[in-house]
Design a protein around this motif. Structure first.
Motif, PDB file in Angstrom:
ATOM      1  N   ARG A  27      90.450  34.871  52.089  1.00  7.73           N
ATOM      2  CA  ARG A  27      91.913  34.792  52.120  1.00  7.73           C
ATOM      3  C   ARG A  27      92.437  34.163  53.396  1.00  7.73           C
ATOM      4  N   LEU A  28      91.558  33.755  54.289  1.00  8.16           N
ATOM      5  CA  LEU A  28      92.013  33.114  55.522  1.00  8.16           C
ATOM      6  C   LEU A  28      92.745  31.814  55.207  1.00  8.16           C
ATOM      7  N   SER A  29      93.901  31.622  55.848  1.00  5.48           N
ATOM      8  CA  SER A  29      94.682  30.401  55.617  1.00  5.48           C
ATOM      9  C   SER A  29      94.482  29.392  56.733  1.00  5.48           C
ATOM     10  N   PHE A  30      93.458  29.591  57.571  1.00  7.60           N
ATOM     11  CA  PHE A  30      93.176  28.686  58.678  1.00  7.60           C
ATOM     12  C   PHE A  30      91.687  28.739  58.974  1.00  7.60           C
ATOM     13  N   ASP A  31      91.219  27.826  59.789  1.00  2.46           N
ATOM     14  CA  ASP A  31      89.806  27.764  60.134  1.00  2.46           C
ATOM     15  C   ASP A  31      89.454  28.802  61.191  1.00  2.46           C
ATOM     16  N   ALA A  32      88.243  29.326  61.109  1.00  7.00           N
ATOM     17  CA  ALA A  32      87.721  30.253  62.106  1.00  7.00           C
ATOM     18  C   ALA A  32      86.379  29.728  62.585  1.00  7.00           C
ATOM     19  N   GLU A  33      86.221  29.601  63.900  1.00  8.89           N
ATOM     20  CA  GLU A  33      84.951  29.130  64.449  1.00  8.89           C
ATOM     21  C   GLU A  33      83.811  30.079  64.093  1.00  8.89           C
ATOM     22  N   ARG A  34      84.124  31.388  64.092  1.00  2.89           N
ATOM     23  CA  ARG A  34      83.132  32.404  63.731  1.00  2.89           C
ATOM     24  C   ARG A  34      83.797  33.449  62.865  1.00  2.89           C
ATOM     25  N   ARG A  35      83.002  34.063  61.971  1.00  3.29           N
ATOM     26  CA  ARG A  35      83.480  35.154  61.122  1.00  3.29           C
ATOM     27  C   ARG A  35      82.591  36.371  61.378  1.00  3.29           C
ATOM     28  N   VAL A  36      83.215  37.477  61.752  1.00  4.38           N
ATOM     29  CA  VAL A  36      82.469  38.654  62.187  1.00  4.38           C
ATOM     30  C   VAL A  36      83.002  39.910  61.500  1.00  4.38           C
ATOM     31  N   ILE A  37      82.074  40.759  61.056  1.00  4.25           N
ATOM     32  CA  ILE A  37      82.412  42.098  60.570  1.00  4.25           C
ATOM     33  C   ILE A  37      81.939  43.099  61.610  1.00  4.25           C
ATOM     34  N   ASP A  38      82.847  43.907  62.105  1.00  4.66           N
ATOM     35  CA  ASP A  38      82.558  44.960  63.078  1.00  4.66           C
ATOM     36  C   ASP A  38      82.603  46.274  62.306  1.00  4.66           C
ATOM     37  N   ILE A  39      81.433  46.848  62.008  1.00  4.54           N
ATOM     38  CA  ILE A  39      81.386  48.019  61.136  1.00  4.54           C
ATOM     39  C   ILE A  39      80.924  49.254  61.899  1.00  4.54           C
ATOM     40  N   SER A  40      81.697  50.332  61.786  1.00  4.56           N
ATOM     41  CA  SER A  40      81.356  51.588  62.442  1.00  4.56           C
ATOM     42  C   SER A  40      81.150  52.668  61.390  1.00  4.56           C
ATOM     43  N   GLY A  41      80.307  53.645  61.719  1.00  5.13           N
ATOM     44  CA  GLY A  41      80.054  54.729  60.776  1.00  5.13           C
ATOM     45  C   GLY A  41      79.133  55.771  61.368  1.00  5.13           C
ATOM     46  N   ASP A  42      79.126  56.959  60.748  1.00  3.78           N
ATOM     47  CA  ASP A  42      78.314  58.061  61.290  1.00  3.78           C
ATOM     48  C   ASP A  42      77.195  58.501  60.363  1.00  3.78           C
ATOM     49  N   GLY A  43      76.896  57.676  59.369  1.00  9.40           N
ATOM     50  CA  GLY A  43      75.812  58.037  58.470  1.00  9.40           C
ATOM     51  C   GLY A  43      75.287  56.830  57.721  1.00  9.40           C
ATOM     52  N   PRO A  44      74.170  56.984  57.020  1.00 14.03           N
ATOM     53  CA  PRO A  44      73.582  55.866  56.272  1.00 14.03           C
ATOM     54  C   PRO A  44      74.263  55.662  54.925  1.00 14.03           C
ATOM     55  N   ASN A  45      74.020  54.526  54.337  1.00 14.20           N
ATOM     56  CA  ASN A  45      74.519  54.218  52.999  1.00 14.20           C
ATOM     57  C   ASN A  45      73.963  55.218  51.996  1.00 14.20           C
ATOM     58  N   ASN A  46      74.828  55.805  51.148  1.00 16.85           N
ATOM     59  CA  ASN A  46      74.320  56.701  50.109  1.00 16.85           C
ATOM     60  C   ASN A  46      74.972  56.464  48.747  1.00 16.85           C
ATOM     61  N   GLU A  47      75.647  55.323  48.609  1.00 17.95           N
ATOM     62  CA  GLU A  47      76.268  54.996  47.322  1.00 17.95           C
ATOM     63  C   GLU A  47      76.441  53.491  47.210  1.00 17.95           C
ATOM     64  N   GLY A  48      76.347  52.989  45.981  1.00 23.85           N
ATOM     65  CA  GLY A  48      76.576  51.579  45.738  1.00 23.85           C
ATOM     66  C   GLY A  48      75.336  50.735  45.933  1.00 23.85           C
ATOM     67  N   LEU A  49      75.561  49.452  46.101  1.00 21.53           N
ATOM     68  CA  LEU A  49      74.474  48.491  46.304  1.00 21.53           C
ATOM     69  C   LEU A  49      73.668  48.859  47.546  1.00 21.53           C
ATOM     70  N   PRO A  50      72.336  48.674  47.526  1.00 18.47           N
ATOM     71  CA  PRO A  50      71.560  48.876  48.756  1.00 18.47           C
ATOM     72  C   PRO A  50      72.141  48.050  49.894  1.00 18.47           C
ATOM     73  N   VAL A  51      72.213  48.657  51.074  1.00 19.93           N
ATOM     74  CA  VAL A  51      72.921  48.020  52.186  1.00 19.93           C
ATOM     75  C   VAL A  51      72.270  46.703  52.602  1.00 19.93           C
ATOM     76  N   VAL A  52      70.956  46.597  52.508  1.00 17.88           N
ATOM     77  CA  VAL A  52      70.278  45.359  52.910  1.00 17.88           C
ATOM     78  C   VAL A  52      70.724  44.189  52.036  1.00 17.88           C
ATOM     79  N   ALA A  53      70.902  44.440  50.749  1.00 16.65           N
ATOM     80  CA  ALA A  53      71.335  43.369  49.845  1.00 16.65           C
ATOM     81  C   ALA A  53      72.721  42.869  50.221  1.00 16.65           C
ATOM     82  N   ALA A  54      73.631  43.799  50.540  1.00 12.65           N
ATOM     83  CA  ALA A  54      74.988  43.404  50.937  1.00 12.65           C
ATOM     84  C   ALA A  54      74.971  42.666  52.265  1.00 12.65           C
ATOM     85  N   ARG A  55      74.169  43.168  53.207  1.00  9.46           N
ATOM     86  CA  ARG A  55      74.066  42.506  54.508  1.00  9.46           C
ATOM     87  C   ARG A  55      73.544  41.085  54.365  1.00  9.46           C
ATOM     88  N   ASP A  56      72.455  40.918  53.620  1.00  8.91           N
ATOM     89  CA  ASP A  56      71.841  39.601  53.484  1.00  8.91           C
ATOM     90  C   ASP A  56      72.787  38.606  52.808  1.00  8.91           C
TER      91      ASP A  56
END
Length: 310
Positions: free
Chosen positions: A152-181
């Motif tokens: 949805r970005l309406s302009f160019d970005a030199e870099r795209r970054v996701i900053d994700i915080s959390g206090d536990g491992p993935n326990n629902e949905g797609l395996p996290v490695v698949a989403a990361r990759d």
């Protein structure tokens, strides 16, 4: 005579459309200074999604600490200085709260930060609301939701970054490695802020060594890294340091200056916080293979002891 009336109608219609367009252009969605409400810049140095865990393992006071910590960091002079050092001198941020795979709440839509006033407006917007906890922990869902925001970005970005915080491992949905990759294949960098804390009603679903889990299973892309938080008192400082590194696009210990670690083989690199703990670059991998499905397995083992989901 008929032609004159026809021309007058066309002029009036054009004027009405112009007024409507001007009115719509003044609307803002998702917070102050949002990119949709601004005249879009040609480019930003980084487009950054702040993806924040609000699962039920987080206590109410911890949710508030997170909001306050991100608000303080965004308006911090060191972060503003890092923004100013960029080639374009501006960044774009969005703020996403997540829990289970069905819970993804966009708190702040894409907003350009170029000045102190921009940063303070974003901070005020974060402090004006409150976080609501929800069931389960789907890091993979958070990554997928965050990745979709870049479309949805309406302009160019030199870099795209996701900053994700959390206090536990993935326990629902797609395996996290698949989403990361999948995200990394799109050129997105994922950095991690694992919360090595205990306090929520469902912290029994957390794991020891969450920083290693984030490093092996969640984080990815060039210059990516992990900044663990061992105590809530150090949370605001950890977020500030993390934002400075992300805006600069430099992994800990890899940039110029006295903070660089002279030993490139050291598992813990520079940017040491008050707790004495350091940021971990993703390039350092655990010596032994890591089970990235540990969260799903732990959930299956323990869920019968609880009345409802985490």
């Amino acid at each position: 005579m008929g032609e004159n009336r026809h021309s007058s109608c066309l002029v009036a219609l054009a004027g009405a459309l112009a007024l409507c367009a001007a009115f719509c252009a003044g609307l803002s969605f998702g917070g102050p200074g949002s990119a949709q409400a601004q005249s879009a810049p040609a480019a930003v140095d980084v487009a950054l999604v702040l993806a924040v865990d609000v699962s039920r393992s987080m206590a109410v006071d911890e949710l508030l600490i997170q909001r306050k910590g991100y608000a303080a960091a965004i308006a911090d002079p060191a972060v503003l200085q890092a923004i100013g050092y960029g080639a374009h001198g501006r960044i774009a941020v969005s703020f996403l709260e997540w829990a289970g795979q069905g819970h993804s709440q966009l708190v702040l839509d894409w907003t350009v930060i170029e000045t102190r006033e921009d940063a303070e407006a974003v901070a005020a917007h974060l402090l004006a609301g409150r976080s609501l906890g929800a069931s389960r922990t789907s890091i993979s869902g958070a990554i997928r939701s965050a990745s979709a925001l870049f479309e949805r970005l309406s302009f160019d970005a030199e870099r795209r970054v996701i900053d994700i915080s959390g206090d536990g491992p993935n326990n629902e949905g797609l395996p996290v490695v698949a989403a990361r990759d999948a995200a990394v294949e799109q050129g997105i960098v994922i950095n991690g802020l694992p919360l090595m804390t205990r306090g929520g009603a469902y912290s029994g679903f957390s794991i020891d060594g969450l920083d290693r889990y984030y490093q092996a299973c969640v984080v990815g892309g060039p210059t990516s890294f992990v900044v663990p938080v061992w105590d809530w008192a150090e949370f605001p400082e950890a977020v500030r340091r993390k934002l400075v590194m992300e805006i600069g696009g430099v992994a800990p210990g890899h940039g110029p200056g006295p903070s660089s670690d002279p030993d490139p083989a050291a598992p813990y690199f520079a940017d040491q916080g008050a707790s004495g703990k350091r940021a971990l670059p993703v390039q350092f991998r655990p010596a032994e293979p890591y089970d990235c499905l540990i969260g799903e397995k732990l959930w299956e083992q323990r869920r019968r002891n609880f009345d409802f989901d985490r």
